[in-house]
Design an enzyme around this catalytic site. Structure first.
Site, PDB file in Angstrom:
ATOM      1  N   LYS A   1       0.709  -1.377   0.098  1.00  0.00           N
ATOM      2  CA  LYS A   1      -0.114   0.071  -0.174  1.00  0.00           C
ATOM      3  C   LYS A   1       0.970   1.427  -0.021  1.00  0.00           C
ATOM      4  O   LYS A   1       0.559   2.293  -0.809  1.00  0.00           O
ATOM      5  CB  LYS A   1      -0.823   0.018   1.181  1.00  0.00           C
ATOM      6  CG  LYS A   1      -1.984   1.058   1.277  1.00  0.00           C
ATOM      7  CD  LYS A   1      -2.875   0.932   2.461  1.00  0.00           C
ATOM      8  CE  LYS A   1      -3.854   2.031   2.637  1.00  0.00           C
ATOM      9  NZ  LYS A   1      -4.400   1.442   3.867  1.00  0.00           N
TER      10      LYS A   1
ATOM     11  N   LYS B   1      -9.285 -13.464   8.476  1.00  0.00           N
ATOM     12  CA  LYS B   1     -10.235 -13.995   9.270  1.00  0.00           C
ATOM     13  C   LYS B   1     -11.501 -13.078   9.270  1.00  0.00           C
ATOM     14  O   LYS B   1     -12.673 -13.654   8.998  1.00  0.00           O
ATOM     15  CB  LYS B   1     -10.090 -14.530  10.805  1.00  0.00           C
ATOM     16  CG  LYS B   1      -9.334 -13.482  11.537  1.00  0.00           C
ATOM     17  CD  LYS B   1      -7.810 -13.991  11.563  1.00  0.00           C
ATOM     18  CE  LYS B   1      -7.046 -12.727  12.193  1.00  0.00           C
ATOM     19  NZ  LYS B   1      -5.993 -13.379  12.739  1.00  0.00           N
TER      20      LYS B   1
ATOM     21  N   GLU C   1      -6.004 -21.925   6.066  1.00  0.00           N
ATOM     22  CA  GLU C   1      -5.764 -22.342   7.346  1.00  0.00           C
ATOM     23  C   GLU C   1      -5.180 -21.564   8.355  1.00  0.00           C
ATOM     24  O   GLU C   1      -5.341 -21.397   9.671  1.00  0.00           O
ATOM     25  CB  GLU C   1      -4.625 -23.781   7.102  1.00  0.00           C
ATOM     26  CG  GLU C   1      -4.379 -24.522   8.181  1.00  0.00           C
ATOM     27  CD  GLU C   1      -5.586 -25.416   8.714  1.00  0.00           C
ATOM     28  OE1 GLU C   1      -6.313 -24.774   9.675  1.00  0.00           O
ATOM     29  OE2 GLU C   1      -5.807 -26.248   8.178  1.00  0.00           O
TER      30      GLU C   1
ATOM     31  N   VAL D   1      -7.118 -19.426  11.035  1.00  0.00           N
ATOM     32  CA  VAL D   1      -8.034 -19.853  12.277  1.00  0.00           C
ATOM     33  C   VAL D   1      -7.055 -20.517  13.145  1.00  0.00           C
ATOM     34  O   VAL D   1      -6.204 -21.640  12.977  1.00  0.00           O
ATOM     35  CB  VAL D   1      -9.143 -20.842  11.893  1.00  0.00           C
ATOM     36  CG1 VAL D   1      -9.794 -21.531  13.154  1.00  0.00           C
ATOM     37  CG2 VAL D   1     -10.254 -20.323  11.005  1.00  0.00           C
TER      38      VAL D   1
ATOM     39  N   ILE E   1      -1.858 -23.787  13.896  1.00  0.00           N
ATOM     40  CA  ILE E   1      -2.511 -24.961  14.136  1.00  0.00           C
ATOM     41  C   ILE E   1      -3.256 -25.831  12.912  1.00  0.00           C
ATOM     42  O   ILE E   1      -4.337 -25.053  12.575  1.00  0.00           O
ATOM     43  CB  ILE E   1      -3.614 -25.082  15.344  1.00  0.00           C
ATOM     44  CG1 ILE E   1      -2.825 -24.571  16.619  1.00  0.00           C
ATOM     45  CG2 ILE E   1      -4.371 -26.124  15.800  1.00  0.00           C
ATOM     46  CD1 ILE E   1      -3.590 -24.383  17.902  1.00  0.00           C
TER      47      ILE E   1
ATOM     48  N   GLY F   1       4.296  -8.791  17.198  1.00  0.00           N
ATOM     49  CA  GLY F   1       3.268  -9.130  16.018  1.00  0.00           C
ATOM     50  C   GLY F   1       2.104  -9.835  16.043  1.00  0.00           C
ATOM     51  O   GLY F   1       1.652 -10.544  14.850  1.00  0.00           O
TER      52      GLY F   1
ATOM     53  N   GLU G   1      -3.788  -7.626  16.290  1.00  0.00           N
ATOM     54  CA  GLU G   1      -4.231  -6.977  14.826  1.00  0.00           C
ATOM     55  C   GLU G   1      -3.771  -5.643  14.766  1.00  0.00           C
ATOM     56  O   GLU G   1      -3.689  -4.937  15.746  1.00  0.00           O
ATOM     57  CB  GLU G   1      -5.635  -7.209  14.896  1.00  0.00           C
ATOM     58  CG  GLU G   1      -6.458  -8.528  14.733  1.00  0.00           C
ATOM     59  CD  GLU G   1      -5.873  -9.341  13.333  1.00  0.00           C
ATOM     60  OE1 GLU G   1      -6.017  -8.452  12.431  1.00  0.00           O
ATOM     61  OE2 GLU G   1      -5.157 -10.449  13.286  1.00  0.00           O
TER      62      GLU G   1
ATOM     63  N   LYS H   1     -12.969 -16.275  13.802  1.00  0.00           N
ATOM     64  CA  LYS H   1     -12.360 -17.440  13.708  1.00  0.00           C
ATOM     65  C   LYS H   1     -13.414 -18.750  14.050  1.00  0.00           C
ATOM     66  O   LYS H   1     -13.412 -19.706  13.476  1.00  0.00           O
ATOM     67  CB  LYS H   1     -11.063 -17.621  14.511  1.00  0.00           C
ATOM     68  CG  LYS H   1      -9.963 -17.049  14.380  1.00  0.00           C
ATOM     69  CD  LYS H   1      -8.942 -16.639  15.255  1.00  0.00           C
ATOM     70  CE  LYS H   1      -7.803 -15.625  14.927  1.00  0.00           C
ATOM     71  NZ  LYS H   1      -6.995 -15.619  16.060  1.00  0.00           N
TER      72      LYS H   1
HETATM   73  N1  LIG Z   1      -0.004 -10.926  12.883  1.00  0.00           N
HETATM   74  C1  LIG Z   1      -0.563 -12.254  12.851  1.00  0.00           C
HETATM   75  O1  LIG Z   1      -0.030 -12.947  13.723  1.00  0.00           O
HETATM   76  C2  LIG Z   1      -1.694 -12.957  12.191  1.00  0.00           C
HETATM   77  C3  LIG Z   1      -2.035 -14.099  12.541  1.00  0.00           C
HETATM   78  C4  LIG Z   1      -3.097 -14.969  11.720  1.00  0.00           C
HETATM   79  C5  LIG Z   1      -3.889 -14.039  10.612  1.00  0.00           C
HETATM   80  N2  LIG Z   1      -3.352 -12.765  10.440  1.00  0.00           N
HETATM   81  C6  LIG Z   1      -3.963 -12.183   9.454  1.00  0.00           C
HETATM   82  O2  LIG Z   1      -3.016 -11.721   8.205  1.00  0.00           O
HETATM   83  C7  LIG Z   1      -3.383 -10.708   7.587  1.00  0.00           C
HETATM   84  C8  LIG Z   1      -2.211  -9.743   7.650  1.00  0.00           C
HETATM   85  O3  LIG Z   1      -1.655  -9.301   9.118  1.00  0.00           O
HETATM   86  P1  LIG Z   1      -0.233  -8.645   9.349  1.00  0.00           P
HETATM   87  O4  LIG Z   1      -0.222  -8.898  10.794  1.00  0.00           O
HETATM   88  O5  LIG Z   1       0.672  -9.287   8.536  1.00  0.00           O
HETATM   89  O6  LIG Z   1      -0.491  -7.224   9.025  1.00  0.00           O
HETATM   90  P2  LIG Z   1       0.361  -5.938   8.922  1.00  0.00           P
HETATM   91  O7  LIG Z   1       1.638  -6.414   9.319  1.00  0.00           O
HETATM   92  O8  LIG Z   1      -0.372  -4.859   9.344  1.00  0.00           O
HETATM   93  O9  LIG Z   1       0.813  -5.745   7.426  1.00  0.00           O
HETATM   94  C9  LIG Z   1      -0.345  -5.446   6.296  1.00  0.00           C
HETATM   95  C10 LIG Z   1       0.172  -5.259   5.034  1.00  0.00           C
HETATM   96  O10 LIG Z   1      -0.904  -5.093   4.138  1.00  0.00           O
HETATM   97  C11 LIG Z   1      -0.511  -4.238   3.202  1.00  0.00           C
HETATM   98  N3  LIG Z   1      -1.836  -3.688   2.810  1.00  0.00           N
HETATM   99  C12 LIG Z   1      -2.601  -3.049   3.518  1.00  0.00           C
HETATM  100  N4  LIG Z   1      -3.868  -2.532   2.603  1.00  0.00           N
HETATM  101  C13 LIG Z   1      -3.523  -2.799   1.377  1.00  0.00           C
HETATM  102  C14 LIG Z   1      -3.974  -2.814   0.217  1.00  0.00           C
HETATM  103  N5  LIG Z   1      -5.365  -2.465  -0.129  1.00  0.00           N
HETATM  104  N6  LIG Z   1      -3.318  -3.343  -1.132  1.00  0.00           N
HETATM  105  C15 LIG Z   1      -2.118  -3.733  -0.816  1.00  0.00           C
HETATM  106  N7  LIG Z   1      -1.417  -3.899   0.546  1.00  0.00           N
HETATM  107  C16 LIG Z   1      -2.010  -3.637   1.613  1.00  0.00           C
HETATM  108  C17 LIG Z   1       0.430  -3.322   3.908  1.00  0.00           C
HETATM  109  O11 LIG Z   1       1.338  -2.535   2.961  1.00  0.00           O
HETATM  110  P3  LIG Z   1       2.240  -1.551   3.436  1.00  0.00           P
HETATM  111  O12 LIG Z   1       3.452  -2.371   4.044  1.00  0.00           O
HETATM  112  O13 LIG Z   1       2.631  -0.613   2.180  1.00  0.00           O
HETATM  113  O14 LIG Z   1       1.722  -0.767   4.608  1.00  0.00           O
HETATM  114  C18 LIG Z   1       1.284  -4.291   4.970  1.00  0.00           C
HETATM  115  O15 LIG Z   1       2.277  -4.697   3.914  1.00  0.00           O
HETATM  116  C19 LIG Z   1      -4.525  -9.934   8.160  1.00  0.00           C
HETATM  117  O16 LIG Z   1      -5.846 -10.370   7.719  1.00  0.00           O
HETATM  118  C20 LIG Z   1      -4.783 -10.706   9.815  1.00  0.00           C
HETATM  119  O17 LIG Z   1      -5.739 -10.638  10.303  1.00  0.00           O
HETATM  120  C21 LIG Z   1      -2.280 -12.103  11.101  1.00  0.00           C
END
Ligand SMILES: NC(=O)c1ccc[n+]([C@@H]2O[C@H](COP(=O)([O-])OP(=O)(O)OC[C@H]3O[C@@H](n4cnc5c(N)ncnc54)[C@H](OP(=O)(O)O)[C@@H]3O)[C@@H](O)[C@H]2O)c1
Length: 408
Positions: free
Chosen positions: A39, A97, A121, A124, A128, A179, A182, A197
């Site tokens: 982004k 999710k 996977e 949720v 796991i 990390g 959310e 989830k």
């Molecule tokens: N963190 C966890 O432990 C975890 C666990 C399970 C599931 N998740 C899920 O995985 C997903 C990502 O989480 P995260 O923790 O990795 O988030 P994050 O660290 O905040 O990273 C989000 C990324 O998405 C990019 N982004 C946001 N809006 C965008 C758009 N419209 N087009 C293109 N890129 C865009 C951001 O770009 P920029 O780099 O340019 O800002 C950034 O690179 C979420 O749905 C979250 O619920 C996370």
């Protein structure tokens, strides 16, 4: 012979970078990242600039890309990406999710319409492998309940607050720095993330697509020092538990904090670990424990989905297609302990059945059985903390006046 997949990645944050790392550390998965759409234009990136684009169409309209891996933190934009990817003949892997829970039925329909797979996977309970087990292993087992700790950051916060007596703010900051949280932490602490989830898990466990707004979620933000003291004095801990049951022809599901006895299976699931307890009519109780959040654990679940696509895996949603799905209901009662400052308008008459209580130092504690609707109502009142009573019998259920009683 496995195919080599070309991936288009959306998002290069915590999970996106975790995936990049695990993909390059493993040699068994035949897949390579062709492009990454992000982004922000001015962020410094840890890998070569030639990988990046800011134009979604560079991935969505690239005929060479077989799989769109959606790892962004914006559920609305994510659904548009997933829908367009499927329309353009690409498979999808996602960990989002919120997006999945809000659009699950639609995503199921799109998969059928475009004959493409969406795997999730990582959405949720992080690392796991619960969805594929629900799809494949428990196919013929009559599952009666699924429950557990479905959110890594609140479990981390509760562990630090309870065991190390850190402040709530301190523990939340640490969860964010690591990390686990959310981008919008209210999704975690108010119980929305585990509800999303649970919504997905209910579809794969019981074959029911429930709208997340129909599932009651109570978070951890009202848990007070008085509650923590009560737990310590009674050899209990507090966990945020997501649960769904099949009882007498209905499916029930909700998320709420619960006092857990020290010798219960969930009591020792600490920090960012998650646990899922599945109970089946024949297999009986089984527990899965693993890291529920974080860059590499979630990246590894995403990688496992990509690997599954190399042999054309797709969810069959067997419990849904078998056509005997039961209705979802909130018409249930649970045992709770409610605490509040003197003067708050809760009395023993507000309980379906009142078990007792005490008063001291300007606070009151009342315990008894309430409806899920009452649990939801109290959880929204200022200064009121409502926590499920310790688990005594995980599956017991009695009929009271045509309404189910979940023994919490
Ligand atoms: N963190 C966890 O432990 C975890 C666990 C399970 C599931 N998740 C899920 O995985 C997903 C990502 O989480 P995260 O923790 O990795 O988030 P994050 O660290 O905040 O990273 C989000 C990324 O998405 C990019 N982004 C946001 N809006 C965008 C758009 N419209 N087009 C293109 N890129 C865009 C951001 O770009 P920029 O780099 O340019 O800002 C950034 O690179 C979420 O749905 C979250 O619920 C996370």
């Amino acid at each position: 012979m496995k195919k080599k997949l070309k991936l288009g990645l959306f998002g290069f944050g915590c999970v996106g970078q975790g995936l990049y790392h695990v993909l390059h550390e493993t040699h068994g998965v035949k897949a390579e990242i062709k492009k990454i759409c992000v982004k922000s234009h001015d962020k410094k990136r840890p890998i070569d600039a030639s990988f990046f684009t800011w134009n979604p169409s560079d991935i969505l309209n690239d005929p060479e890309i077989d799989v769109v891996v959606e790892l962004i933190d914006d559920a609305h934009a994510a659904f548009k990406i997933v829908k367009t990817a499927l329309e353009n003949g690409k498979h999808v892997v996602t960990a989002n999710k919120k997006m999945l829970a809000e659009h699950l039925q639609e995503i199921y329909d799109l998969q059928q319409k475009y004959d493409r797979s969406v795997l999730y996977e990582g959405a949720v309970c992080g690392s796991i492998p619960i969805l594929r087990n629900l799809e494949e292993y428990y196919d013929n087992d009559m599952i009666t309940s699924i429950e557990g700790i479905f959110n890594g950051s609140t479990n981390y916060i509760l562990t630090k607050v309870f065991e190390e007596r850190q402040s709530y703010i301190e523990a939340l900051k640490a969860a964010q720095d690591l990390g686990f949280a959310e981008s919008d932490p209210s999704l975690d602490v108010e119980g929305y993330d585990p509800k999303f989830k649970l919504t997905i898990a209910i579809a794969h466990t019981f074959g029911v697509f429930v709208k997340p707004e129909n599932i009651i979620n109570v978070g951890i933000q009202k848990i007070s020092a008085v509650d923590l003291k009560y737990a310590r004095e009674n050899n209990l801990t507090i966990k945020l538990v997501a649960r769904a049951y099949k009882i007498n022809g209905n499916i029930y599901g909700f998320v709420a904090p619960q006092f857990i006895p020290a010798d219960h299976m969930l009591a020792n699931v600490r920090n960012e670990y998650n646990a899922v307890l599945v109970e089946g009519a024949f297999a009986e109780k089984q527990v899965f424990i693993g890291k529920g959040a974080g860059s590499y654990p979630t990246g590894s679940a995403v990688l496992s989905d990509i690997s599954a696509l190399t042999f054309d895996y797709r969810y069959e949603y067997k419990k849904f297609t078998q056509g005997d799905a039961l209705p979802f209901s909130n018409n249930a009662f649970v045992d709770v302990i409610v605490s509040f400052p003197d003067g708050t308008l809760i009395s023993n008459r507000d309980f379906e059945s009142f078990k007792g209580g005490y008063q001291g130092k300007g606070y009151q504690y009342l315990q008894g059985t309430v409806s899920l609707e009452r649990l939801k109502e109290w959880s929204q009142w200022d200064d009121v903390s409502v926590i499920l009573a310790p688990i005594l019998n995980l599956t017991g259920a009695n009929q009271i006046q045509n309404t189910e009683r979940l023994s919490a």
